[in-house]
Design a protein around this motif. Structure first.
Motif, mmCIF file in Angstrom:
data_model
loop_
_atom_site.group_PDB
_atom_site.id
_atom_site.type_symbol
_atom_site.label_atom_id
_atom_site.label_comp_id
_atom_site.label_asym_id
_atom_site.label_seq_id
_atom_site.Cartn_x
_atom_site.Cartn_y
_atom_site.Cartn_z
ATOM 1 N N LEU A 29 0.823 -1.210 0.000
ATOM 2 C CA LEU A 29 0.000 0.000 0.000
ATOM 3 C C LEU A 29 0.855 1.257 0.000
ATOM 4 O O LEU A 29 0.585 2.203 -0.746
ATOM 5 N N ALA A 32 2.185 2.075 -3.374
ATOM 6 C CA ALA A 32 1.146 2.533 -4.285
ATOM 7 C C ALA A 32 0.785 3.989 -4.002
ATOM 8 O O ALA A 32 0.649 4.796 -4.924
ATOM 9 N N VAL A 33 0.631 4.336 -2.699
ATOM 10 C CA VAL A 33 0.288 5.718 -2.342
ATOM 11 C C VAL A 33 1.396 6.660 -2.781
ATOM 12 O O VAL A 33 1.141 7.737 -3.335
ATOM 13 N N TYR A 36 1.063 7.441 -6.483
ATOM 14 C CA TYR A 36 0.034 8.441 -6.783
ATOM 15 C C TYR A 36 0.499 9.839 -6.361
ATOM 16 O O TYR A 36 0.263 10.820 -7.068
ATOM 17 N N LEU A 37 1.155 9.921 -5.174
ATOM 18 C CA LEU A 37 1.612 11.231 -4.687
ATOM 19 C C LEU A 37 2.637 11.833 -5.639
ATOM 20 O O LEU A 37 2.595 13.025 -5.946
ATOM 21 N N LEU A 40 0.870 13.185 -8.524
ATOM 22 C CA LEU A 40 0.180 14.439 -8.190
ATOM 23 C C LEU A 40 1.162 15.603 -8.169
ATOM 24 O O LEU A 40 0.892 16.669 -8.745
ATOM 25 N N PHE A 83 -1.421 7.623 -12.946
ATOM 26 C CA PHE A 83 -2.811 7.417 -12.532
ATOM 27 C C PHE A 83 -3.448 6.234 -13.261
ATOM 28 O O PHE A 83 -4.186 5.461 -12.673
#
Lengths: 135, 210
Positions: A29, A32-33, A36-37, A40, A83
């Motif tokens: 996890l 994965a986070v 994405y960060l 972003l 994404f």
């Protein structure tokens, strides 16, 4: 919530993954986070750069649209990679090929239209002469 | 045919994605089919972009983009949609973790950010129409309202879909079929953000600078 017949881990299939599914980070996890960060942060940086390009006077004015276009294409690439998880890995070949075909059609439609319409505009008779002919 | 099914065969599909090993896993078929649909949707947007690019100087004596566009609103809209796309990614991780609470929270944030975006856009359209720059004013404005309005309609449809996804997760839990639908929804939502990148760059920023 056990699903014996279906693995929630896409990489278990080994050879191919659905678009939008993550290849390696499934199960991890934190990784994965972070992915994405990172996406972003990069997207925000590119967006800020596009808005700055328009507001500044440091850039040669006729070059501004080109700079904005390049930044937009870079940001679309960031979105696709971080994404939508469309990568160049072999398990993604089918998704990338479909995307490449879509991009080809988009380019044909946009640049073809611009080319044809510019040509028509160039060949069109000036309005004053057209009015003379109708007399 | 059934004789080929051995007891020690893996339950997951053996498809390699290169024409061997039988039908692919259902998640891949659903995702890939929706990916093809999204690409055709993007091609439709490409034709609207082409129309806008051709007509962008046909202002018919009316206002041009330089006089009309308010970059501050566009920046806020962009931020909303980008954050919404990010939170949607968080929601898909929450679904992977089978966490009902975080799935609902993330989807609610996704929806609220999307709603803020669409309200700002409606407000902007109302402002343009109020100052006499509606879609009937010039070919430039017709193509502008068609392109940006079409994206806005997609976002509105996405918000309705988002609401039904929240209700399905809430009422039925993390069923396989519902997770397939959510995969399609997240693809749709991220694709809308990619189209918005093209809109804010090529319509608003280039429109203001040229």
């Amino acid at each position: 919530m056990s699903n014996a017949n279906e693995s929630s881990n896409p990489s278990a299939h080994g050879h191919e993954i659905a678009p939008g599914d993550e290849p390696e980070a499934a199960g991890d996890l934190g990784k994965a986070v972070r992915g994405y960060l990172l996406g972003l942060v990069l997207a925000i940086a590119l967006t800020a750069a596009s808005f700055w390009t328009v507001s500044t006077h440091l850039i040669y004015a006729p070059g501004v649209p080109v700079a904005v276009l390049v930044l937009a294409i870079a940001q679309m690439g960031i979105h696709l990679a971080f994404f939508l998880h469309i990568t160049t890995a072999p398990d993604n070949t089918n998704n990338v090929l479909a995307l490449a075909f879509g991009v080809l059609i988009c380019c044909l439609v946009v640049f073809g239209s611009l080319w044809i319409m510019a040509n028509l505009n160039h060949n069109m008779m000036p309005m004053s002469e057209m009015l003379n002919m109708q007399r | 045919m059934s004789a080929a099914m051995h007891a020690n065969e893996e339950p997951v599909s053996a498809a390699k994605g290169h024409g061997e090993g039988g039908p692919a896993d259902r998640r891949i078929i659903v995702g890939y089919g929706f990916w093809i649909f999204l690409l055709s949707d993007v091609i439709m947007f490409a034709s609207l972009f082409a129309a806008f690019a051709v007509l962008s100087n046909a202002t018919s004596g009316g206002p041009s983009g330089r006089e009309l566009f308010d970059l501050r609103t566009v920046a806020v809209e962009t931020g909303c949609l980008l954050a919404s796309s990010f939170v949607c990614g968080m929601a898909s991780l929450a679904v992977q973790q089978r966490s009902q609470k975080w799935t609902q929270i993330a989807l609610l944030c996704t929806g609220l950010l999307g709603l803020t975006f669409i309200l700002l856009e409606i407000h902007e359209f109302a402002r343009l129409v109020a100052r006499g720059a509606g879609p009937t004013r010039s070919a430039f404005l017709s193509s502008f309202f068609t392109l940006v309005g079409c994206h806005g309609l997609h976002v509105t449809a996405g918000l309705l879909w988002l609401g039904t996804m929240m209700a399905q997760f809430w009422a039925k839990g993390f069923r396989q079929t519902i997770r397939y639908r959510f995969l399609c929804f997240s693809l749709f939502w991220h694709a809308l953000d990619i189209i918005w990148v093209a809109i804010f760059s090529l319509v608003y920023l280039v429109g203001v600078s040229s």
